[in-house]
Design a protein around this motif. Structure first.
Motif, PDB file in Angstrom:
ATOM      1  N   LEU A  26       0.823  -1.208   0.000  1.00 58.02           N
ATOM      2  CA  LEU A  26       0.000   0.000   0.000  1.00 58.02           C
ATOM      3  C   LEU A  26       0.858   1.260   0.000  1.00 58.02           C
ATOM      4  CD1 LEU A  26      -2.783  -1.041   2.546  1.00 58.02           C
ATOM      5  CD2 LEU A  26      -2.923  -1.008   0.052  1.00 58.02           C
ATOM      6  N   GLN A  27       1.919   1.239   0.770  1.00 61.29           N
ATOM      7  CA  GLN A  27       2.787   2.410   0.846  1.00 61.29           C
ATOM      8  C   GLN A  27       3.559   2.631  -0.449  1.00 61.29           C
ATOM      9  OE1 GLN A  27       5.113   1.568   4.351  1.00 61.29           O
ATOM     10  NE2 GLN A  27       3.315   1.655   5.693  1.00 61.29           N
ATOM     11  N   ARG A  28       3.870   1.545  -1.155  1.00 60.27           N
ATOM     12  CA  ARG A  28       4.619   1.673  -2.403  1.00 60.27           C
ATOM     13  C   ARG A  28       3.726   2.174  -3.528  1.00 60.27           C
ATOM     14  NH1 ARG A  28       6.524  -3.409  -2.847  1.00 60.27           N
ATOM     15  NH2 ARG A  28       8.477  -2.968  -1.772  1.00 60.27           N
ATOM     16  N   GLY A  29       2.449   1.753  -3.539  1.00 65.58           N
ATOM     17  CA  GLY A  29       1.532   2.196  -4.575  1.00 65.58           C
ATOM     18  C   GLY A  29       1.741   1.532  -5.922  1.00 65.58           C
ATOM     19  N   TYR A  30       2.266   0.305  -5.926  1.00 63.56           N
ATOM     20  CA  TYR A  30       2.536  -0.441  -7.163  1.00 63.56           C
ATOM     21  C   TYR A  30       1.835  -1.784  -6.983  1.00 63.56           C
ATOM     22  CZ  TYR A  30       5.518  -1.694 -11.203  1.00 63.56           C
ATOM     23  OH  TYR A  30       5.995  -2.041 -12.442  1.00 63.56           O
ATOM     24  N   TYR A  31       0.850  -2.087  -7.833  1.00 62.21           N
ATOM     25  CA  TYR A  31      -0.061  -3.176  -7.515  1.00 62.21           C
ATOM     26  C   TYR A  31      -0.031  -4.367  -8.468  1.00 62.21           C
ATOM     27  CZ  TYR A  31      -1.826   0.593  -4.615  1.00 62.21           C
ATOM     28  OH  TYR A  31      -1.922   1.627  -3.723  1.00 62.21           O
ATOM     29  N   GLU A  36       7.205  -6.932  -5.615  1.00 63.12           N
ATOM     30  CA  GLU A  36       6.797  -8.082  -4.796  1.00 63.12           C
ATOM     31  C   GLU A  36       6.641  -9.324  -5.670  1.00 63.12           C
ATOM     32  OE1 GLU A  36       6.659  -8.149  -1.567  1.00 63.12           O
ATOM     33  OE2 GLU A  36       6.847  -5.991  -1.181  1.00 63.12           O
ATOM     34  N   ASN A  37       6.023  -9.163  -6.819  1.00 64.69           N
ATOM     35  CA  ASN A  37       5.857 -10.276  -7.747  1.00 64.69           C
ATOM     36  C   ASN A  37       7.209 -10.802  -8.200  1.00 64.69           C
ATOM     37  OD1 ASN A  37       3.734 -11.652  -9.793  1.00 64.69           O
ATOM     38  ND2 ASN A  37       5.606 -11.137 -10.893  1.00 64.69           N
ATOM     39  N   GLN A  38       8.086  -9.909  -8.580  1.00 68.25           N
ATOM     40  CA  GLN A  38       9.402 -10.323  -9.053  1.00 68.25           C
ATOM     41  C   GLN A  38      10.185 -11.052  -7.958  1.00 68.25           C
ATOM     42  OE1 GLN A  38      11.148  -6.659 -10.488  1.00 68.25           O
ATOM     43  NE2 GLN A  38       9.395  -6.267 -11.824  1.00 68.25           N
ATOM     44  N   ALA A  39      10.105 -10.521  -6.735  1.00 60.63           N
ATOM     45  CA  ALA A  39      10.819 -11.158  -5.629  1.00 60.63           C
ATOM     46  C   ALA A  39      10.226 -12.526  -5.311  1.00 60.63           C
ATOM     47  CB  ALA A  39      10.773 -10.260  -4.398  1.00 60.63           C
ATOM     48  N   SER A 229      -3.684 -12.741 -16.940  1.00 58.96           N
ATOM     49  CA  SER A 229      -3.633 -13.612 -15.766  1.00 58.96           C
ATOM     50  C   SER A 229      -2.361 -13.285 -14.991  1.00 58.96           C
ATOM     51  CB  SER A 229      -3.650 -15.087 -16.182  1.00 58.96           C
ATOM     52  OG  SER A 229      -3.639 -15.923 -15.037  1.00 58.96           O
ATOM     53  N   ARG A 230      -2.485 -12.367 -14.048  1.00 55.84           N
ATOM     54  CA  ARG A 230      -1.314 -11.879 -13.322  1.00 55.84           C
ATOM     55  C   ARG A 230      -1.565 -11.950 -11.819  1.00 55.84           C
ATOM     56  NH1 ARG A 230      -1.486  -6.458 -16.971  1.00 55.84           N
ATOM     57  NH2 ARG A 230      -3.440  -6.367 -15.787  1.00 55.84           N
ATOM     58  N   LEU A 231      -0.562 -12.405 -11.075  1.00 51.35           N
ATOM     59  CA  LEU A 231      -0.639 -12.395  -9.612  1.00 51.35           C
ATOM     60  C   LEU A 231      -0.421 -10.964  -9.139  1.00 51.35           C
ATOM     61  CD1 LEU A 231      -0.744 -14.265  -7.039  1.00 51.35           C
ATOM     62  CD2 LEU A 231       1.747 -14.078  -7.033  1.00 51.35           C
ATOM     63  N   ASP A 232      -1.369 -10.423  -8.353  1.00 47.50           N
ATOM     64  CA  ASP A 232      -1.221  -9.028  -7.935  1.00 47.50           C
ATOM     65  C   ASP A 232      -0.203  -8.904  -6.802  1.00 47.50           C
ATOM     66  OD1 ASP A 232      -2.585  -8.855  -5.213  1.00 47.50           O
ATOM     67  OD2 ASP A 232      -4.224  -9.697  -6.392  1.00 47.50           O
ATOM     68  N   GLU A 233       0.251  -7.688  -6.588  1.00 43.88           N
ATOM     69  CA  GLU A 233       1.317  -7.421  -5.631  1.00 43.88           C
ATOM     70  C   GLU A 233       0.929  -7.768  -4.200  1.00 43.88           C
ATOM     71  OE1 GLU A 233       4.810  -5.494  -6.259  1.00 43.88           O
ATOM     72  OE2 GLU A 233       4.159  -7.188  -7.473  1.00 43.88           O
ATOM     73  N   LEU A 234      -0.329  -7.560  -3.829  1.00 45.36           N
ATOM     74  CA  LEU A 234      -0.761  -7.896  -2.475  1.00 45.36           C
ATOM     75  C   LEU A 234      -0.610  -9.392  -2.216  1.00 45.36           C
ATOM     76  CD1 LEU A 234      -3.952  -5.674  -2.162  1.00 45.36           C
ATOM     77  CD2 LEU A 234      -1.880  -5.471  -0.778  1.00 45.36           C
ATOM     78  N   GLN A 235      -1.053 -10.210  -3.161  1.00 48.28           N
ATOM     79  CA  GLN A 235      -0.947 -11.660  -2.975  1.00 48.28           C
ATOM     80  C   GLN A 235       0.521 -12.099  -3.008  1.00 48.28           C
ATOM     81  OE1 GLN A 235      -3.406 -13.053  -1.851  1.00 48.28           O
ATOM     82  NE2 GLN A 235      -5.081 -11.738  -2.491  1.00 48.28           N
TER      83      GLN A 235
END
Length: 365
Positions: A26-31, A36-39, A229-235
């Protein structure tokens, strides 16, 4: 009611970690498709021991995109089992291919490799090998069989996160491997999610394109069959927080199955095989003749159960008629899933055992 899988307890134990992960996003604002997905893709690939993973929207998308990546298409045949909930069948049918079912072994309830040669045809392009209930199927045997015939191998690892045999994780054997992160999985998100793993860099690149419209570059569609079909950053952030706990959770699941095995050993039921490293005990599935009566008795005692799965794929209303799978059909009439999740206490397991024993005595199961 004692639940079959209490996600409130499971996720509640990680409340601070999960909130920190979500706040970070949420603080990063990239969803979407961010850091997060890459990591997570890199961390999950390292955990599996593969060259890479591609995170997608859900486990069924993972299977479908794996098939599309291998260019399986209309009229092609894909070998698989019919006792795994219709997920592989749905993906196969979605691309216009034809599922061709192979019967199971009665004890493991995994695909019977001895029957593959009788099922293969000139149109066979791939084998989807499902690691059912958390126990690895014979991946080495399936791989050798597929390689000798020029057939692609896709592992369905939706229930087998962390299982290992001969030093290799489930998901590291096939040309591609599909994972689900549905909340009830051994590694579950707080919503839908999935991934495809591979050691083939070219296949991974095709997957990355296909999960996002077939793009070769932004807004440049260069590959047929793409989708969103993309995994979002929150998940992805949630899964990163959970991944370090996976092996510990799996060890507890094995201990739960072992306690059930000891407590139910003399009832004449077919119990799960002893769980080793190749079994992460996603589900504790027993087999008994008086399944429905025992299930009703357990419900009356406040214990939830489930049937995984009540209708084999080849008997679904959308399936072509005329297929006979005797072992699969017998299993569907006798299987019963008992509560099994890492936070289940020994006292609760003993409660289930006592209720099973009482029901068995009453119904002469």
């Amino acid at each position: 009611m004692l639940l079959i899988n209490d996600l409130g307890r499971h996720n509640g134990a990680l409340d601070a970690e999960l909130r920190a992960a979500i706040d970070r996003v949420l603080q990063r604002g990239y969803y979407i498709l961010g850091p997060e997905n890459q990591a997570f893709e890199a961390e999950f690939a390292q955990y599996l021991g593969v060259a890479g993973t591609v995170a997608v929207g859900n486990g069924t998308d993972a299977l479908e995109l794996a098939l599309r990546t291998l260019e399986v298409g209309p009229g092609d045949e894909v070998l698989t089992v019919a006792n795994a909930g219709m997920y592989a069948s749905t993906a196969i049918r979605a691309i216009g291919a034809v599922p061709r079912y192979v019967d199971i072994e009665p004890q493991s309830m995994q695909l019977d490799l001895r029957l593959l040669d009788a099922a293969v045809t000139p149109r066979t392009r791939a084998l989807v090998l499902t690691h059912l209930y958390g126990r690895m199927a014979d991946a080495a045997g399936a791989l050798a069989w597929a390689r000798a015939r020029g057939i692609a191998l896709i592992e369905d690892c939706a229930q087998a996160h962390g299982a290992m045999r001969d030093g290799r994780r489930a998901g590291s054997w096939g040309d591609l491997a599909a994972f689900s992160f549905y909340p009830t999985k051994n590694l579950g998100a707080l919503g839908d999610g999935g991934a495809v793993a591979s050691n083939d860099a070219e296949l991974l690149e095709r997957l990355r394109s296909l999960r996002q419209y077939g793009w070769r570059g932004k807004y440049h569609v260069g590959l047929e069959g793409g989708r969103n079909s993309r995994l979002d950053e929150l998940q992805a952030a949630v899964l990163r927080a959970k991944l370090p706990h996976l092996d510990g959770w799996n060890a507890r699941r094995r201990a739960i199955v072992q306690r059930y095995r000891a407590g139910l050993a003399d009832l004449g039921w077919q119990l799960p095989l002893p769980p080793g490293d190749d079994d992460v005990a996603h589900l504790c599935v027993v087999r008994l003749a008086a399944r429905d009566a025992v299930r009703s008795a357990l419900a009356a005692a406040g214990i939830a159960t489930e049937i995984h799965y009540p209708i084999p794929d080849h008997l679904q209303s959308v399936a072509a008629p005329g297929v006979s799978l005797p072992e699969t059909e017998r299993a569907a009439q006798t299987i019963l899933t008992l509560p099994c999740f890492p936070e289940l206490s020994d006292a609760e397991i003993d409660q289930v055992i006592a209720a099973c024993r009482a029901a068995a005595a009453e119904h002469a199961a």
